[in-house]
Motif scaffolding. Structure first.
Motif, PDB file in Angstrom:
ATOM      1  N   THR A   9      27.336  39.983  61.574  1.00 13.41           N
ATOM      2  CA  THR A   9      26.401  38.059  61.455  1.00 13.41           C
ATOM      3  C   THR A   9      27.461  36.885  61.468  1.00 13.41           C
ATOM      4  N   ALA A  10      26.860  35.500  61.936  1.00 14.66           N
ATOM      5  CA  ALA A  10      27.964  34.702  61.242  1.00 14.66           C
ATOM      6  C   ALA A  10      26.362  33.670  61.248  1.00 14.66           C
ATOM      7  N   HIS A  11      26.569  32.311  60.468  1.00 13.90           N
ATOM      8  CA  HIS A  11      26.078  31.472  59.806  1.00 13.90           C
ATOM      9  C   HIS A  11      25.890  29.833  59.955  1.00 13.90           C
ATOM     10  N   SER A  12      25.403  29.584  60.477  1.00 12.04           N
ATOM     11  CA  SER A  12      25.313  27.605  59.965  1.00 12.04           C
ATOM     12  C   SER A  12      24.561  27.105  59.635  1.00 12.04           C
ATOM     13  N   ALA A  13      24.545  26.102  58.498  1.00  8.82           N
ATOM     14  CA  ALA A  13      23.790  25.387  57.547  1.00  8.82           C
ATOM     15  C   ALA A  13      23.861  24.056  58.731  1.00  8.82           C
ATOM     16  N   ILE A  14      22.374  23.688  58.974  1.00 11.26           N
ATOM     17  CA  ILE A  14      22.226  22.824  59.550  1.00 11.26           C
ATOM     18  C   ILE A  14      21.791  21.745  58.925  1.00 11.26           C
ATOM     19  N   VAL A  15      22.513  20.427  58.634  1.00  6.88           N
ATOM     20  CA  VAL A  15      22.641  18.992  57.814  1.00  6.88           C
ATOM     21  C   VAL A  15      21.886  17.624  58.767  1.00  6.88           C
ATOM     22  N   ASP A  16      20.823  18.100  59.388  1.00  6.07           N
ATOM     23  CA  ASP A  16      19.682  17.237  59.905  1.00  6.07           C
ATOM     24  C   ASP A  16      18.398  16.114  58.615  1.00  6.07           C
ATOM     25  N   TYR A  17      19.202  16.205  57.796  1.00  6.22           N
ATOM     26  CA  TYR A  17      18.264  15.729  57.098  1.00  6.22           C
ATOM     27  C   TYR A  17      18.767  14.584  55.588  1.00  6.22           C
ATOM     28  N   ALA A  18      19.811  14.058  56.087  1.00  5.08           N
ATOM     29  CA  ALA A  18      20.431  13.045  55.510  1.00  5.08           C
ATOM     30  C   ALA A  18      19.376  11.464  55.059  1.00  5.08           C
ATOM     31  N   GLU A  19      19.013  11.217  56.290  1.00  6.85           N
ATOM     32  CA  GLU A  19      18.486  10.399  56.307  1.00  6.85           C
ATOM     33  C   GLU A  19      17.070   9.685  55.503  1.00  6.85           C
ATOM     34  N   SER A  20      16.728  11.205  55.340  1.00  8.69           N
ATOM     35  CA  SER A  20      15.995  11.097  53.992  1.00  8.69           C
ATOM     36  C   SER A  20      15.788  11.272  53.136  1.00  8.69           C
ATOM     37  N   LYS A  21      17.220  11.218  52.575  1.00 12.69           N
ATOM     38  CA  LYS A  21      18.081  11.366  51.579  1.00 12.69           C
ATOM     39  C   LYS A  21      17.297  12.388  50.254  1.00 12.69           C
ATOM     40  N   GLU A  22      16.261  13.649  50.913  1.00 15.26           N
ATOM     41  CA  GLU A  22      15.848  14.689  49.586  1.00 15.26           C
ATOM     42  C   GLU A  22      17.088  15.049  49.568  1.00 15.26           C
ATOM     43  N   ARG A  23      16.748  16.281  48.460  1.00 13.54           N
ATOM     44  CA  ARG A  23      17.765  17.020  47.804  1.00 13.54           C
ATOM     45  C   ARG A  23      17.971  18.473  48.531  1.00 13.54           C
ATOM     46  N   ARG A  24      19.406  18.955  48.573  1.00 14.57           N
ATOM     47  CA  ARG A  24      18.466  20.406  49.474  1.00 14.57           C
ATOM     48  C   ARG A  24      20.165  20.959  48.084  1.00 14.57           C
ATOM     49  N   HIS A  25      19.500  22.388  47.526  1.00 19.12           N
ATOM     50  CA  HIS A  25      20.073  22.610  46.299  1.00 19.12           C
ATOM     51  C   HIS A  25      19.591  24.305  46.127  1.00 19.12           C
ATOM     52  N   GLY A  26      21.273  24.857  46.864  1.00 17.34           N
ATOM     53  CA  GLY A  26      21.019  26.569  47.323  1.00 17.34           C
ATOM     54  C   GLY A  26      22.189  27.092  46.255  1.00 17.34           C
ATOM     55  N   ALA A  27      21.479  28.367  46.269  1.00 17.19           N
ATOM     56  CA  ALA A  27      22.616  29.167  45.703  1.00 17.19           C
ATOM     57  C   ALA A  27      23.073  30.501  46.375  1.00 17.19           C
ATOM     58  N   ARG A  28      24.392  31.470  46.222  1.00 11.54           N
ATOM     59  CA  ARG A  28      24.983  32.335  47.153  1.00 11.54           C
ATOM     60  C   ARG A  28      25.358  33.512  45.668  1.00 11.54           C
ATOM     61  N   ILE A  29      25.221  34.657  46.180  1.00 18.07           N
ATOM     62  CA  ILE A  29      25.627  35.612  45.543  1.00 18.07           C
ATOM     63  C   ILE A  29      26.433  36.488  46.244  1.00 18.07           C
ATOM     64  N   THR A  30      27.888  36.809  46.194  1.00 12.50           N
ATOM     65  CA  THR A  30      28.460  36.805  47.119  1.00 12.50           C
ATOM     66  C   THR A  30      29.537  38.117  46.889  1.00 12.50           C
ATOM     67  N   PRO A  31      28.496  39.547  47.331  1.00 16.50           N
ATOM     68  CA  PRO A  31      29.523  40.101  46.608  1.00 16.50           C
ATOM     69  C   PRO A  31      30.083  40.959  47.625  1.00 16.50           C
ATOM     70  N   GLN A  32      31.926  40.728  47.729  1.00 17.20           N
ATOM     71  CA  GLN A  32      32.766  41.821  48.149  1.00 17.20           C
ATOM     72  C   GLN A  32      32.761  43.074  49.117  1.00 17.20           C
ATOM     73  N   ALA A  33      32.804  43.325  49.946  1.00 23.18           N
ATOM     74  CA  ALA A  33      32.857  44.328  50.616  1.00 23.18           C
ATOM     75  C   ALA A  33      34.326  45.315  51.290  1.00 23.18           C
ATOM     76  N   GLU A  34      34.165  46.055  51.786  1.00 24.03           N
ATOM     77  CA  GLU A  34      35.818  47.048  52.170  1.00 24.03           C
ATOM     78  C   GLU A  34      36.877  45.714  53.099  1.00 24.03           C
ATOM     79  N   ARG A  35      37.728  45.978  53.132  1.00 25.53           N
ATOM     80  CA  ARG A  35      38.354  45.144  53.918  1.00 25.53           C
ATOM     81  C   ARG A  35      38.283  45.410  55.364  1.00 25.53           C
ATOM     82  N   PRO A  36      37.954  45.040  56.317  1.00 21.26           N
ATOM     83  CA  PRO A  36      37.288  45.062  57.922  1.00 21.26           C
ATOM     84  C   PRO A  36      38.613  46.387  58.420  1.00 21.26           C
ATOM     85  N   ILE A  37      37.044  46.909  58.728  1.00 22.56           N
ATOM     86  CA  ILE A  37      38.051  48.500  59.798  1.00 22.56           C
ATOM     87  C   ILE A  37      37.782  47.942  61.150  1.00 22.56           C
TER      88      ILE A  37
END
Length: 368
Positions: free
Chosen positions: A330-358
């Protein structure tokens, strides 16, 4: 940005507060931020280069299970977000899954690309030690070279933006905040199954887009796919490091940036599915082609990824939502469309590595 300045910013972050709605004509009162202990910290500590390791995908253990989807037996709803990508689940507590069920989860994420679990308050409230133990089941935990992490918990990658501060990767002067990528694909062993959740989110906006790189590949003609299988590309962390060195996103580089050569089409080690493995944020050039040839092929592939809405799913966040995706397909992208609301977006990512691409093409050499 000097280290002292970075530490000052970090020290100020926990003073951020939430305002409760006024009642009975009383003035608004400030309350401490519930997740202040998980706010970004930018340690000046440096790390040596990552070393290779053998990755055994837990999804492979689930292949021999008589019912590899039994971890979903007690779900109250299981809904496919799109035919090719994404499943939303309610009624299953991730925090309660045993080792066997986590293996099954890994296999289901590999097959669906994206799994979204709602109502996961127990998971979010289980804390950093649980987060690390959870991630280690799926691979060696990655420590990001430039992003913020909670103090003392470098394995937890954070995204953060509020009214006054941003520690996200944001391109100024661009028409769009959409930047398709597979996380830290410049590593020699990029991530496999990734877990992400929001601790605080805007009332509306701040969604995440996902696309199936299996589906994007299948849309292409067989002759072109056969050609792409022969190619390999350079993925680079240099630009991301320079972005931080310029004083943005916290201003630290804990591990010197690397570049890795990966196949343009990779094969999943468990499902055998082939997936396109280039992304606009980190892929820089195709090895062995002239610059104009490489640029044109990559530009075509990026445009295909950007515009193929029929390969995409959009995750609208809600409190206590946990998303898991397979970075290999997969690929992904955040969407930063909330800046004018001045609200907080606070996220956490747990990122295990895998194999070298086959490589999808057997015999394709990546080190020559």
């Amino acid at each position: 940005m000097a280290t002292a300045t970075v530490e000052t910013i970090t020290q100020n972050l926990p003073t951020l507060s939430l305002r409760s709605s006024p009642t009975d004509g009383q003035e608004q009162s400030e309350e401490p931020y519930r997740y202040a202990h998980l706010l970004p910290y930018f340690s000046p500590e440096t790390y040596p280069p990552l070393t290779p390791f053998e990755h055994i995908d837990p999804a492979s253990r689930a292949l021999s299970h008589s019912n590899p989807r039994s971890f979903l037996d007690n779900a109250t709803s299981v809904t496919e977000l799109t035919p090719q990508l994404g499943t939303e689940v309610r009624g299953v507590s991730l925090a309660q899954l045993d080792s066997d069920a986590r293996d099954q989860l890994a296999l289901e994420v590999a097959r669906r690309g994206l799994m979204v679990f709602r109502d996961q308050e127990e998971f979010l409230e289980s804390g950093p030690d649980f987060y690390r133990a959870w991630g280690r089941h799926f691979g060696r935990l990655h420590i990001h070279p430039t992003s913020g992490h909670p103090q003392g918990i470098p394995e937890l990658h954070l995204v953060y933006k509020d009214a006054n501060t941003t520690f996200n990767y944001e391109l100024e002067g661009s028409l769009s905040t959409t930047v398709w990528h597979s996380d830290v694909s410049y590593e020699q062993q990029p991530p496999g199954l990734t877990t992400f959740f929001l601790l605080s989110q805007p009332t509306t906006g701040g969604d995440t887009l996902f696309t199936s790189q299996i589906s994007t590949l299948k849309k292409l003609s067989p002759q072109f796919v056969a050609f792409l299988r022969t190619l390999k590309a350079v993925h680079s962390g240099v630009e991301q490091a320079e972005y931080s060195r310029s004083g943005k996103r916290g201003g630290v580089v804990r591990r010197e940036p690397v570049e890795s050569v990966h196949p343009v089409v990779r094969r999943h080690p468990v499902t055998g599915e082939e997936a396109l493995f280039v992304n606009r944020q980190f892929t820089r050039r195709i090895v062995g082609l002239k610059r104009e040839e490489s640029d044109n092929i990559l530009r075509f592939l990026y445009d295909h990824i950007d515009k193929s809405a029929d390969n995409q799913a959009r995750l609208k966040w809600a409190p206590n939502t946990v998303a898991l995706w397979d970075n290999r397909i997969t690929a992904h992208s955040a969407i930063v469309d909330y800046a004018e609301s001045k609200e907080r977006r606070h996220g956490a990512r747990i990122t295990p590595q895998a194999e070298r691409p086959i490589p999808a093409l057997e015999g394709l050499q990546l080190d020559d």
